[in-house]
Design a protein around this motif. Structure first.
Motif, PDB file in Angstrom:
ATOM      1  N   UNK A 158      -7.037   0.394  -0.295  1.00  0.00           N
ATOM      2  CA  UNK A 158      -5.892   0.596   0.175  1.00  0.00           C
ATOM      3  C   UNK A 158      -4.057   0.327  -0.888  1.00  0.00           C
ATOM      4  N   UNK A 159      -4.369  -0.639  -1.506  1.00  0.00           N
ATOM      5  CA  UNK A 159      -3.387  -1.541  -2.651  1.00  0.00           C
ATOM      6  C   UNK A 159      -3.160  -0.494  -3.194  1.00  0.00           C
ATOM      7  N   UNK A 160      -1.839  -0.558  -3.877  1.00  0.00           N
ATOM      8  CA  UNK A 160      -1.367  -0.264  -4.789  1.00  0.00           C
ATOM      9  C   UNK A 160      -1.770  -0.452  -6.411  1.00  0.00           C
ATOM     10  N   UNK A 161      -2.234   0.804  -7.312  1.00  0.00           N
ATOM     11  CA  UNK A 161      -3.196  -0.106  -8.283  1.00  0.00           C
ATOM     12  C   UNK A 161      -2.276  -1.346  -9.014  1.00  0.00           C
ATOM     13  N   UNK A 162      -2.873  -2.300  -9.877  1.00  0.00           N
ATOM     14  CA  UNK A 162      -1.840  -3.349 -10.278  1.00  0.00           C
ATOM     15  C   UNK A 162      -2.111  -4.816  -9.378  1.00  0.00           C
ATOM     16  N   UNK A 163      -2.240  -4.922  -8.104  1.00  0.00           N
ATOM     17  CA  UNK A 163      -2.060  -5.440  -7.161  1.00  0.00           C
ATOM     18  C   UNK A 163      -3.257  -5.976  -6.983  1.00  0.00           C
ATOM     19  N   UNK A 164      -3.449  -7.585  -7.321  1.00  0.00           N
ATOM     20  CA  UNK A 164      -4.579  -7.970  -6.964  1.00  0.00           C
ATOM     21  C   UNK A 164      -5.349  -8.744  -5.544  1.00  0.00           C
ATOM     22  N   UNK A 165      -6.206  -9.258  -4.970  1.00  0.00           N
ATOM     23  CA  UNK A 165      -5.721  -9.884  -4.064  1.00  0.00           C
ATOM     24  C   UNK A 165      -6.471 -11.103  -4.264  1.00  0.00           C
ATOM     25  N   UNK A 166      -6.449 -12.467  -3.385  1.00  0.00           N
ATOM     26  CA  UNK A 166      -6.642 -13.735  -2.932  1.00  0.00           C
ATOM     27  C   UNK A 166      -7.684 -13.670  -2.224  1.00  0.00           C
ATOM     28  N   UNK A 171       0.926  -0.944   0.180  1.00  0.00           N
ATOM     29  CA  UNK A 171       0.059  -0.033  -0.300  1.00  0.00           C
ATOM     30  C   UNK A 171       1.014   1.536   0.209  1.00  0.00           C
ATOM     31  N   UNK A 172       2.007   1.355   0.372  1.00  0.00           N
ATOM     32  CA  UNK A 172       3.095   2.369   0.364  1.00  0.00           C
ATOM     33  C   UNK A 172       3.878   2.166  -1.155  1.00  0.00           C
ATOM     34  N   UNK A 173       3.525   3.860  -1.820  1.00  0.00           N
ATOM     35  CA  UNK A 173       4.107   3.861  -3.070  1.00  0.00           C
ATOM     36  C   UNK A 173       5.178   4.001  -2.668  1.00  0.00           C
ATOM     37  N   UNK A 174       6.032   4.944  -2.461  1.00  0.00           N
ATOM     38  CA  UNK A 174       7.450   4.930  -1.998  1.00  0.00           C
ATOM     39  C   UNK A 174       7.881   3.610  -1.566  1.00  0.00           C
ATOM     40  N   UNK A 175       7.808   2.492  -0.985  1.00  0.00           N
ATOM     41  CA  UNK A 175       7.624   1.816  -1.233  1.00  0.00           C
ATOM     42  C   UNK A 175       8.506   0.750  -1.935  1.00  0.00           C
ATOM     43  N   UNK A 176       8.600  -1.166  -1.204  1.00  0.00           N
ATOM     44  CA  UNK A 176       8.844  -1.868  -2.712  1.00  0.00           C
ATOM     45  C   UNK A 176       7.986  -1.938  -3.313  1.00  0.00           C
ATOM     46  N   UNK A 184       0.416  -9.672  -9.815  1.00  0.00           N
ATOM     47  CA  UNK A 184       0.966  -9.565  -7.873  1.00  0.00           C
ATOM     48  C   UNK A 184      -0.629  -9.504  -6.695  1.00  0.00           C
ATOM     49  N   UNK A 185      -0.156 -10.665  -6.322  1.00  0.00           N
ATOM     50  CA  UNK A 185      -1.604 -10.657  -5.229  1.00  0.00           C
ATOM     51  C   UNK A 185      -0.825 -10.383  -3.771  1.00  0.00           C
ATOM     52  N   UNK A 186      -2.335 -10.564  -2.931  1.00  0.00           N
ATOM     53  CA  UNK A 186      -2.468 -10.181  -1.732  1.00  0.00           C
ATOM     54  C   UNK A 186      -3.229 -11.194  -1.098  1.00  0.00           C
ATOM     55  N   UNK A 187      -2.644 -11.438   0.525  1.00  0.00           N
ATOM     56  CA  UNK A 187      -3.460 -12.524   1.158  1.00  0.00           C
ATOM     57  C   UNK A 187      -4.325 -11.652   1.956  1.00  0.00           C
TER      58      UNK A 187
END
Length: 120
Positions: free
Chosen positions: A92-100, A57-62, A76-79
């Motif tokens: 809240x996640x950076x664009x392009x991150x999906x969720x499982x 969720x941090x655009x300035x981080x990884x 890229x998938x978040x739990x």
């Protein structure tokens, strides 16, 4: 990518554990290197579990490096369970991150479908 439309085989890179600031960039590089080495037809996913989901969720981080992964075709998938534990939502996640819903279930289904598994 939904489970029903997923290809029969691919590589799933699983990132979890303490010190996510150290391992998440390594997991991202591993997924990117795998996508480059395996070629255009290969499917590669990075599944992030545990406290590291907050870093997505941090655009300035990884998460600021997600553009390279997306451009290479890496999913890229978040739990979802980890998101709830971190007090975050998919929005809240950076664009392009999906969720499982649950990393463990997603990883099991991928392996049952013949996907290779690498844990970072």
């Amino acid at each position: 990518m939904s489970e029903s439309t997923a290809p029969a085989a691919g590589l799933v890179v699983h990132g979890t554990g303490p010190n996510p600031e150290a391992w998440l960039p390594a997991a991202m590089r591993t997924a990117l290197n795998a996508a480059a080495d395996l070629g255009e037809g290969a499917q590669v996913e990075l599944v992030v579990q545990g406290p590291a989901v907050a870093l997505l969720a941090e655009a300035s981080g990884p998460a600021g490096q997600l553009g390279d992964l997306v451009a290479a075709g890496v999913g890229v998938l978040a739990c979802g369970n980890s998101l709830r534990s971190a007090g975050l939502a998919a929005g809240d996640l950076t664009s392009g991150v999906g969720v499982v819903p649950a990393a463990v279930g997603h990883l099991a289904r991928r392996q049952w479908s013949g996907w290779a598994y690498v844990r970072i």
